[in-house]
Design an enzyme around this catalytic site. Structure first.
Site, mmCIF file in Angstrom:
data_model
loop_
_atom_site.group_PDB
_atom_site.id
_atom_site.type_symbol
_atom_site.label_atom_id
_atom_site.label_comp_id
_atom_site.label_asym_id
_atom_site.label_seq_id
_atom_site.Cartn_x
_atom_site.Cartn_y
_atom_site.Cartn_z
ATOM 1 C CB CYS A 69 -0.882 0.031 1.407
ATOM 2 S SG CYS A 69 -2.078 -1.371 1.336
ATOM 3 C CB CYS A 94 10.777 -4.124 3.010
ATOM 4 S SG CYS A 94 10.268 -5.511 1.765
ATOM 5 C CE1 TYR A 146 7.479 -5.984 -9.361
ATOM 6 C CE2 TYR A 146 6.627 -6.613 -7.203
ATOM 7 C CZ TYR A 146 6.485 -6.464 -8.616
ATOM 8 O OH TYR A 146 5.081 -6.417 -9.061
ATOM 9 C CB CYS A 169 6.420 -11.277 2.941
ATOM 10 S SG CYS A 169 6.494 -9.748 3.794
ATOM 11 C CB CYS A 174 13.474 -7.500 6.425
ATOM 12 S SG CYS A 174 12.418 -8.930 6.394
ATOM 13 C CB CYS A 194 10.830 -13.520 1.648
ATOM 14 S SG CYS A 194 11.813 -11.964 1.311
HETATM 15 S S1 SF4 Z 1 9.975 -10.861 4.451
HETATM 16 FE FE1 SF4 Z 1 10.928 -10.275 2.322
HETATM 17 S S2 SF4 Z 1 9.195 -9.075 1.398
HETATM 18 FE FE2 SF4 Z 1 8.597 -9.299 3.694
HETATM 19 S S3 SF4 Z 1 9.567 -7.456 4.765
HETATM 20 FE FE3 SF4 Z 1 11.026 -9.094 4.660
HETATM 21 S S4 SF4 Z 1 12.210 -8.466 2.883
HETATM 22 FE FE4 SF4 Z 1 10.407 -7.657 2.577
#
Ligand code: SF4
Length: 463
Positions: free
Chosen positions: A9, A246, A252, A392, A442, A445
């Site tokens: 969002c 993130c 992306y 995620c 992070c 994923c």
């Molecule tokens: S898990 Fe992957 S998509 Fe989700 S916040 Fe972390 S880096 Fe981003």
């Protein structure tokens, strides 16, 4: 890559020194610039005549929303939101900003992120008598605030935030004050800047650029900014924690003309492409991108390798997303509708095809088949993200672990499955080398190391 990993969002807010008749139009422009972050619904909330007005619509900012946008409201403060949701949660009831009347006054909220244990917390609150208006996780914050007795609005908000775990970059409207805050680990971006007559807030800086903002800064993780009549007051609601920004914002989600987390998205993607070029074991004749998300990394790949870049795939930008149905068959059809190979560019050539990521692999299979049908001699797929093996829970709509192709197949197996001659991913370490402060991101994923315990996941509340 598209129609596999969903955008989340975007939020946008304005606080002006004086009432302004074009406030709604400026909110509209901000949301228009953030359209890539969510296409299912949009809305604004504004303060006028001691009350909060809300206008929301399903679809694109330039769609029905434009028709119902209030003209000439004199107001100094407002917030806006563009939303992507998973199936089932896309109705107008969950479109944001959400507005509430509670014992802390009238409040509107616009949220980018996800509260991972929302369903668990919601069930607990319902058992104690709470009644929820929506199925959005964003609403939980208002319930936390309303439960706090004998404290005013500001103190209740500070206390509620200190207990809220998850990913949230949020804008709130309370009376004529716009409030901006970011979770202490900083999952999602949120920036603000000065305009001539006030302050504007945005998920991404490209929307701040559109309205001519200067002195652009990030809302810091754990920081809360109260902005009344264009004047800022900042507080901390949490001590610094290990950051989990993130990394997919850079790979992306964010637009290449934005700066997120202090990094130029464009420069980061060029580096990712250049890094990919060093990993190649093939000798492609040309580099092409999967537009638009692979464009910048493909350019970086081409520059670093000296292999010429060509426009091998053309994208039709004018198809409404509502046309795309989620079923597998329809998703495959949508690839055909959106992308078309440039036969004269690729016929008889060995291709390095640069894309951002591989999720289920269904889209890539279709693209590889299209390229080969159009005469490509070899198709070598390069992904500027590492292998996505885990879902995620922090604001991105990924499929379950089982549906992620990299959770069950090696790059060699994936190449066979999608019909490519080879598939190459960046490793997490490669990716880190493309970031100026890699320790602040992070990578859950890719490695499954989540920064918090996940008790439940709400399938309807990616915001
Ligand atoms: S898990 Fe992957 S998509 Fe989700 S916040 Fe972390 S880096 Fe981003």
């Amino acid at each position: 890559m598209f129609d596999e990993l969903k955008e989340e969002c975007g939020v946008f807010g304005i606080s002006l020194k004086k009432d302004y008749s074009e406030l709604a139009k400026d909110l509209y422009l901000g949301l228009f610039a953030l359209q890539h972050r969510g296409q299912e619904s949009c809305g604004i909330a504004y303060y006028k005549d001691n009350s909060i007005g809300v206008v929301k619509s399903l679809g694109l900012v330039s769609g029905d929303f434009f028709e119902i946008l209030p003209r000439n409201i004199e107001s100094s403060s407002g917030i806006g939101h563009v939303r992507y949701s998973t199936c089932g949660g896309a109705g107008i009831v969950n479109a944001q900003p959400l507005s509430f009347k509670c014992n802390k006054g009238e409040i509107a909220i616009a949220h980018n992120g996800n509260i991972p244990n929302y369903e668990y917390m919601r069930d607990e609150l319902i058992k104690k008598g709470s009644i929820f208006q929506t199925t959005s996780d964003s609403e939980i914050l208002i319930h936390f605030m309303a439960k706090i007795q004998d404290k005013n609005f500001e103190d209740s908000l500070m206390e509620a935030l200190s207990n809220l775990e998850g990913a949230y970059s949020m804008l709130m409207l309370h009376d004529d004050t716009v409030i901006a805050f970011r979770d202490p680990t900083g999952f999602r971006p949120l920036s603000y800047g000065e305009i001539e007559n006030g302050i504007i807030f945005s998920s991404e800086t490209n929307a701040l650029d559109l309205l001519g903002a200067k002195n652009i800064k990030d809302v810091n993780p754990g920081e809360i900014i109260f902005c009344k009549k264009g004047s800022i007051r900042s507080k901390k609601f949490s001590n610094p924690k290990k950051l989990n920004q993130c990394v997919f914002e850079l790979i992306y989600f964010a637009r290449p003309d934005s700066t997120v987390f202090g990094e130029s998205v464009y420069e980061a993607r060029l580096k990712m492409g250049a890094k990919l070029a060093t990993l190649r074991k093939c000798n492609p004749d040309i580099v092409i991108s999967v537009p638009d998300s692979g464009n910048t990394a493909a350019l970086g790949f081409s520059r670093a390798s000296g292999i010429p870049f060509e426009f091998g795939l053309m994208r039709n930008h004018y198809m409404g997303r509502t046309f795309i149905k989620p079923e597998q068959k329809k998703r495959n059809e949508s690839v055909r509708i959106k992308l078309n190979p440039v036969k004269s560019a690729i016929n008889g050539k060995s291709l390095a095809v640069v894309d951002d990521s591989l999720v289920r692999g269904t889209t890539s299979r279709k693209i590889v088949a299209m390229l080969k049908e159009s005469g490509a001699k070899e198709v070598h797929l390069f992904l500027s993200s590492p292998e996505i093996k885990f879902a995620c829970y922090f604001g991105i709509d990924t499929p379950t672990d089982k549906e992620l192709i990299s959770s069950r197949a090696t790059p060699e197996e994936i190449a066979k499955e999608i019909g490519a001659d080879s598939v190459t991913f960046l490793t997490v370490n490669d990716l880190k080398e493309c970031l100026s402060e890699p320790e602040k991101y992070c990578y859950s994923c890719f490695n499954g190391n989540y920064p918090m315990t996940i008790k439940s996941r709400c399938s309807d509340c990616v915001c």
